[in-house]
Design an enzyme around this catalytic site. Sequence first.
Site, mmCIF file in Angstrom:
data_model
loop_
_atom_site.group_PDB
_atom_site.id
_atom_site.type_symbol
_atom_site.label_atom_id
_atom_site.label_comp_id
_atom_site.label_asym_id
_atom_site.label_seq_id
_atom_site.Cartn_x
_atom_site.Cartn_y
_atom_site.Cartn_z
ATOM 1 N N ASP A 1 10.682 57.637 0.791
ATOM 2 C CA ASP A 1 11.252 56.287 0.823
ATOM 3 C C ASP A 1 10.949 55.601 2.151
ATOM 4 O O ASP A 1 11.243 56.135 3.219
ATOM 5 C CB ASP A 1 12.769 56.356 0.604
ATOM 6 C CG ASP A 1 13.116 56.846 -0.787
ATOM 7 O OD1 ASP A 1 12.749 56.166 -1.753
ATOM 8 O OD2 ASP A 1 13.740 57.921 -0.909
ATOM 9 N N ASP B 1 7.137 62.102 4.092
ATOM 10 C CA ASP B 1 8.393 61.499 3.684
ATOM 11 C C ASP B 1 8.081 60.613 2.470
ATOM 12 O O ASP B 1 6.910 60.404 2.128
ATOM 13 C CB ASP B 1 8.955 60.677 4.852
ATOM 14 C CG ASP B 1 10.231 59.951 4.499
ATOM 15 O OD1 ASP B 1 11.130 60.580 3.913
ATOM 16 O OD2 ASP B 1 10.319 58.747 4.788
#
Length: 216
Positions: A10, A8
């Site tokens: 953010d 991932d």
Amino acid sequence: MIKAVLFDMDGLMFDTERMYHDSWLELGRQRGLAMTEALVAGMRGRNREGCVALCKAAFGPEFDFMELRGACVERMEAQIAAKGLPKRPGLDELLEELARRDLPAVLATSTGRATALRYLELARVNRYFKGAVCGDEVAHAKPAPDIFLAAAKALGVPAEECLVLEDSPNGLRAARAAGCKAVVVPDITPIPPESEGLWAARAATLADVIPLLECL
């Protein structure tokens, strides 16, 4: 045995979730909107369409999500231009270790491709990634499994042999739905309890993922 690591972005690689959080709440306050912590948290890990749906449900069908999102992005970009893109602790150490072990890393983020690739370049970590699957390239956003399945397919590695690194509940649910193992590296969103079976291990920082590579 883990054959690839899906990242991932953010809140996991970069401390941008906190920036999004503060910007959404401040702009909501300025516009007289009841922009709640719960609503902002619900948008984490979702793509644009998912966020639009949440905001229209909260503020009505005529709500101009894109105007507010544009103002949020403008506020964040000014902060990044002034202070740089903040990396989360241990990112460089983990990426170096994956390269040493010849374990491929792929970005799997709900953020659009143009922004995601620019962030990788700003942080000078783009050379570590073998590919990227972004939120504007899949039919269904997290918590659907599409983005992790696409990342695994791009590498030619079965999903069950991919390790997902996530900080958000939506991302963890997507990893489980894809059949991937997941390590959670908590950020500002409370993580689901271990009893839900969404993560195989918890790491305080990305550097703390390194010893877990031997046992997952």
